[in-house]
Design a protein around this motif. Sequence first.
Motif, PDB file in Angstrom:
ATOM      1  N   SER A   1      11.111  -5.898 -19.645  1.00 39.69           N
ATOM      2  CA  SER A   1       9.972  -5.665 -18.768  1.00 39.69           C
ATOM      3  C   SER A   1      10.093  -4.267 -18.155  1.00 39.69           C
ATOM      4  O   SER A   1      11.170  -3.655 -18.165  1.00 39.69           O
ATOM      5  CB  SER A   1       9.944  -6.713 -17.655  1.00 39.69           C
ATOM      6  N   PRO A   2       8.993  -3.705 -17.631  1.00 38.29           N
ATOM      7  CA  PRO A   2       9.070  -2.394 -16.960  1.00 38.29           C
ATOM      8  C   PRO A   2      10.138  -2.362 -15.868  1.00 38.29           C
ATOM      9  O   PRO A   2      10.842  -1.356 -15.708  1.00 38.29           O
ATOM     10  CB  PRO A   2       7.668  -2.200 -16.398  1.00 38.29           C
ATOM     11  N   ARG A   3      10.254  -3.436 -15.133  1.00 39.48           N
ATOM     12  CA  ARG A   3      11.277  -3.492 -14.076  1.00 39.48           C
ATOM     13  C   ARG A   3      12.675  -3.455 -14.668  1.00 39.48           C
ATOM     14  O   ARG A   3      13.569  -2.769 -14.150  1.00 39.48           O
ATOM     15  CB  ARG A   3      11.089  -4.758 -13.235  1.00 39.48           C
ATOM     16  N   GLN A   4      12.891  -4.202 -15.752  1.00 41.64           N
ATOM     17  CA  GLN A   4      14.200  -4.211 -16.392  1.00 41.64           C
ATOM     18  C   GLN A   4      14.545  -2.848 -16.986  1.00 41.64           C
ATOM     19  O   GLN A   4      15.697  -2.405 -16.919  1.00 41.64           O
ATOM     20  CB  GLN A   4      14.229  -5.297 -17.476  1.00 41.64           C
ATOM     21  N   ARG A   5      13.555  -2.165 -17.546  1.00 43.34           N
ATOM     22  CA  ARG A   5      13.793  -0.822 -18.078  1.00 43.34           C
ATOM     23  C   ARG A   5      14.189   0.141 -16.959  1.00 43.34           C
ATOM     24  O   ARG A   5      15.107   0.953 -17.127  1.00 43.34           O
ATOM     25  CB  ARG A   5      12.540  -0.307 -18.783  1.00 43.34           C
ATOM     26  N   ALA A   6      13.477   0.056 -15.846  1.00 43.12           N
ATOM     27  CA  ALA A   6      13.799   0.925 -14.714  1.00 43.12           C
ATOM     28  C   ALA A   6      15.219   0.644 -14.210  1.00 43.12           C
ATOM     29  O   ALA A   6      15.975   1.574 -13.883  1.00 43.12           O
ATOM     30  CB  ALA A   6      12.787   0.721 -13.589  1.00 43.12           C
ATOM     31  N   LEU A   7      15.594  -0.622 -14.176  1.00 47.79           N
ATOM     32  CA  LEU A   7      16.939  -0.982 -13.724  1.00 47.79           C
ATOM     33  C   LEU A   7      18.004  -0.445 -14.675  1.00 47.79           C
ATOM     34  O   LEU A   7      19.084  -0.029 -14.242  1.00 47.79           O
ATOM     35  CB  LEU A   7      17.059  -2.499 -13.598  1.00 47.79           C
TER      36      LEU A   7
ATOM     37  N   TRP B   1      17.272  -7.708 -25.814  1.00 45.80           N
ATOM     38  CA  TRP B   1      16.282  -6.667 -25.507  1.00 45.80           C
ATOM     39  C   TRP B   1      16.270  -5.622 -26.618  1.00 45.80           C
ATOM     40  O   TRP B   1      17.310  -5.100 -27.017  1.00 45.80           O
ATOM     41  CB  TRP B   1      16.622  -5.983 -24.190  1.00 45.80           C
TER      42      TRP B   1
END
Length: 232
Positions: free
Chosen positions: A110-116, A162
Amino acid sequence: MGLISWLFDAQLVIGDQTVLWREIIGNLFGLVCALGGMRRKVWAWPVGIVGNLLLLTVFLGSVFNTPSAVTLLGQVGRQVMFIVVSVYGWVRWRQSRESNGVGVVPEWASPRQRALLVVALVGGTLVLTPVFRALGSYEPVWADAWIFTGSLLATYGMARGWVEFWLVWVAVDLVGVPLLVSAGFYASAFMYVFYGAFTLAGFFLWARMRRRDDAQTRLLEPPAVGVVSAPR
């Protein structure tokens, strides 16, 4: 004991350079693990663990008195981390195969997981650099910290399925090649070059599988039925 003694003593001499067969064999196990991971095979994890154990002895050069007396603490910690996370990945992939009969299904983070992932990669490097430097790791220490942090995140991403974990490996390889060459670990540096191309191929393969699964899901979905209001 004969095999163990051979593994610790055997060397390959190329010109004025000496390469440990442990380093070559350990990286070959890593390559087989990567091939199995690309094909989503559960056996990739235990194969990788064997390679990690061999490479652990290589990067502890000052401890095992190998031809290269350099100790790369990031690489050492990386092998230990690989073993721990690989056990997690092994269990997770086995559970996936038992539940769906196919194995892990590639998913986009998810976008959040990528940012993390990005924040963890940069932040982990900044935090570990002074720690590794205090422990006497090889310069440039930030590169060693980058490799360690990226390897941890990539292995975790692989366990989660992922697609983006392949790109994290590319980031690791870009820094790892010059560091390993400067430290004299030529076999590992060569494998990093090969891994760089291999991980790009893995990314496109997993991305294609994800798009194919999405297309099949759309075909199986019933057509949307519009809601018609009753006449008044």
